[in-house]
Design a protein around this motif. Sequence first.
Motif, mmCIF file in Angstrom:
data_model
loop_
_atom_site.group_PDB
_atom_site.id
_atom_site.type_symbol
_atom_site.label_atom_id
_atom_site.label_comp_id
_atom_site.label_asym_id
_atom_site.label_seq_id
_atom_site.Cartn_x
_atom_site.Cartn_y
_atom_site.Cartn_z
ATOM 1 N N UNK A 149 27.409 32.300 -44.464
ATOM 2 C CA UNK A 149 28.250 33.264 -45.172
ATOM 3 C C UNK A 149 28.257 34.586 -44.417
ATOM 4 N N UNK A 150 29.449 35.167 -44.273
ATOM 5 C CA UNK A 150 29.595 36.480 -43.640
ATOM 6 C C UNK A 150 30.263 37.425 -44.617
ATOM 7 N N UNK A 151 29.652 38.593 -44.835
ATOM 8 C CA UNK A 151 30.269 39.641 -45.649
ATOM 9 C C UNK A 151 30.474 40.863 -44.770
ATOM 10 N N UNK A 152 31.663 41.414 -44.809
ATOM 11 C CA UNK A 152 31.935 42.673 -44.127
ATOM 12 C C UNK A 152 31.587 43.829 -45.068
ATOM 13 N N UNK A 153 31.190 44.962 -44.469
ATOM 14 C CA UNK A 153 30.776 46.094 -45.298
ATOM 15 C C UNK A 153 29.489 45.795 -46.033
ATOM 16 N N UNK A 154 28.479 45.367 -45.280
ATOM 17 C CA UNK A 154 27.244 44.888 -45.888
ATOM 18 C C UNK A 154 26.475 45.903 -46.696
ATOM 19 N N UNK A 155 26.680 47.201 -46.447
ATOM 20 C CA UNK A 155 25.937 48.206 -47.212
ATOM 21 C C UNK A 155 26.769 48.842 -48.319
ATOM 22 N N UNK A 156 27.966 48.337 -48.555
ATOM 23 C CA UNK A 156 28.737 48.780 -49.716
ATOM 24 C C UNK A 156 28.121 48.190 -50.975
ATOM 25 N N UNK A 157 28.613 48.617 -52.133
ATOM 26 C CA UNK A 157 28.132 48.022 -53.376
ATOM 27 C C UNK A 157 28.377 46.524 -53.401
ATOM 28 N N UNK A 158 29.573 46.112 -52.992
ATOM 29 C CA UNK A 158 29.881 44.683 -52.917
ATOM 30 C C UNK A 158 28.978 43.999 -51.901
ATOM 31 N N UNK A 176 28.169 42.565 -41.590
ATOM 32 C CA UNK A 176 28.520 43.638 -40.663
ATOM 33 C C UNK A 176 28.242 44.984 -41.307
ATOM 34 N N UNK A 177 27.847 45.942 -40.492
ATOM 35 C CA UNK A 177 27.577 47.297 -40.967
ATOM 36 C C UNK A 177 27.655 48.249 -39.778
ATOM 37 N N UNK A 178 27.797 49.538 -40.058
ATOM 38 C CA UNK A 178 27.967 50.527 -39.006
ATOM 39 C C UNK A 178 26.713 51.306 -38.703
ATOM 40 N N UNK A 179 26.003 50.936 -37.648
ATOM 41 C CA UNK A 179 24.841 51.692 -37.204
ATOM 42 C C UNK A 179 23.522 51.010 -37.516
ATOM 43 N N UNK A 317 31.024 61.765 -51.741
ATOM 44 C CA UNK A 317 30.000 60.959 -51.077
ATOM 45 C C UNK A 317 30.536 59.560 -50.773
ATOM 46 N N UNK A 318 31.216 58.962 -51.731
ATOM 47 C CA UNK A 318 31.753 57.624 -51.485
ATOM 48 C C UNK A 318 32.725 57.631 -50.306
ATOM 49 N N UNK A 319 33.592 58.631 -50.254
ATOM 50 C CA UNK A 319 34.574 58.692 -49.176
ATOM 51 C C UNK A 319 33.931 58.977 -47.823
ATOM 52 N N UNK A 320 32.738 59.557 -47.807
ATOM 53 C CA UNK A 320 32.042 59.830 -46.543
ATOM 54 C C UNK A 320 31.498 58.554 -45.902
ATOM 55 N N UNK A 321 31.351 57.503 -46.715
ATOM 56 C CA UNK A 321 30.774 56.230 -46.262
ATOM 57 C C UNK A 321 29.348 56.377 -45.742
ATOM 58 N N UNK A 322 28.649 57.395 -46.213
ATOM 59 C CA UNK A 322 27.265 57.609 -45.797
ATOM 60 C C UNK A 322 26.255 56.981 -46.754
ATOM 61 N N UNK A 323 26.745 56.392 -47.827
ATOM 62 C CA UNK A 323 25.844 55.822 -48.820
ATOM 63 C C UNK A 323 25.526 54.366 -48.495
ATOM 64 N N UNK A 324 24.452 53.889 -49.072
ATOM 65 C CA UNK A 324 24.062 52.483 -48.995
ATOM 66 C C UNK A 324 23.925 51.980 -50.428
ATOM 67 N N UNK A 325 24.791 51.080 -50.832
ATOM 68 C CA UNK A 325 24.759 50.584 -52.196
ATOM 69 C C UNK A 325 25.681 51.361 -53.119
#
Length: 333
Positions: A149-158, A176-179, A317-325
Amino acid sequence: MAKPDTMTAIEITSPGAPEVLKPTRRPVPDPGPGDILIEVHAAGINRPDVLQRMGKYDPPPGTTDIPGLEVAGRVAEVGSEVTGWQVGDPVCALLTGGGYAEYCTAPAGQCLPIPEGMGMTEAAVVPETFFTVWSNVFDRGRLQPGESFLVHGGTSGIGTTAIQLAKAFGARVFATAGGPEKCRACTELGADRAIDYHQEDFVQVVKEATGGKGVDVILDMVGGDYLPRNVDALAPDGRHVSIAFLRGGKVPVNFFPVMLKRLTMTGSTLRSRPAADKAVIADHLLQRVWPLLAERRVRPVLHKVFPLAQAADAHSLMESNKHIGKIALSVRD
């Protein structure tokens, strides 16, 4: 204690930047016959809230204009046709809107008991992502134990939810995740391999890791140029599930490999689905996932909590994409 006539809520004063979110006074809603009125203690922030604020995602007809798709609190009143719930019961709920407020209503079928041992704020950020992941990864994507299974945006809430649930049900998980920091968070949550999209090609990584086969299921919220790359990354008889299009929903895709590999391309939205559909998902979650939450085998990842009046800061904060979860609003201390 009688419910008040009015409440504090956050309204979208006009489409625009986070600053258009302002506290206001609104009437406390009355529950319909099949609804529950919830005294909200905390509410979750989700990407559709941001899109609604920007004027890009109107709520379904008949839905309040107050944003907010998930809450936790206590039952304040039950509709005439509701059974199984009592005033004072702790509850978390999936909404079509109205969560950024001191009170909201929800169809009883979309309400669930707060998992054992979980606090109100944690519970408030469970419904939207867990309903979405269960519906799309396990119902539509048909992910099975032993599959990849592959999920994109791995550190988003989803993403944080999908990683944990896929792993808990026996899949091999890529994300996948950025950084480096976000990739490390993915592996700590259970991903077998986190892919830094700034430095690596996810198609190459998953093909090398699977002996050239590819992955069985992809959960995609990126869209755009990821769509043809996802087709390349899928294994024969693979399933691709789209739930959002951060890079756009229109892109040329060569369907010849879709035919050759017998792929399934599907997707869904949750908010506009009938309440009966959501009630079925709620029943599945209660039976299959709530025990995992109670045992802390899976958990919501809560990044930061803001007071209700600071909803604009939460959106920034959400729009900054600096959050995890997940990000939450505290409505009552």
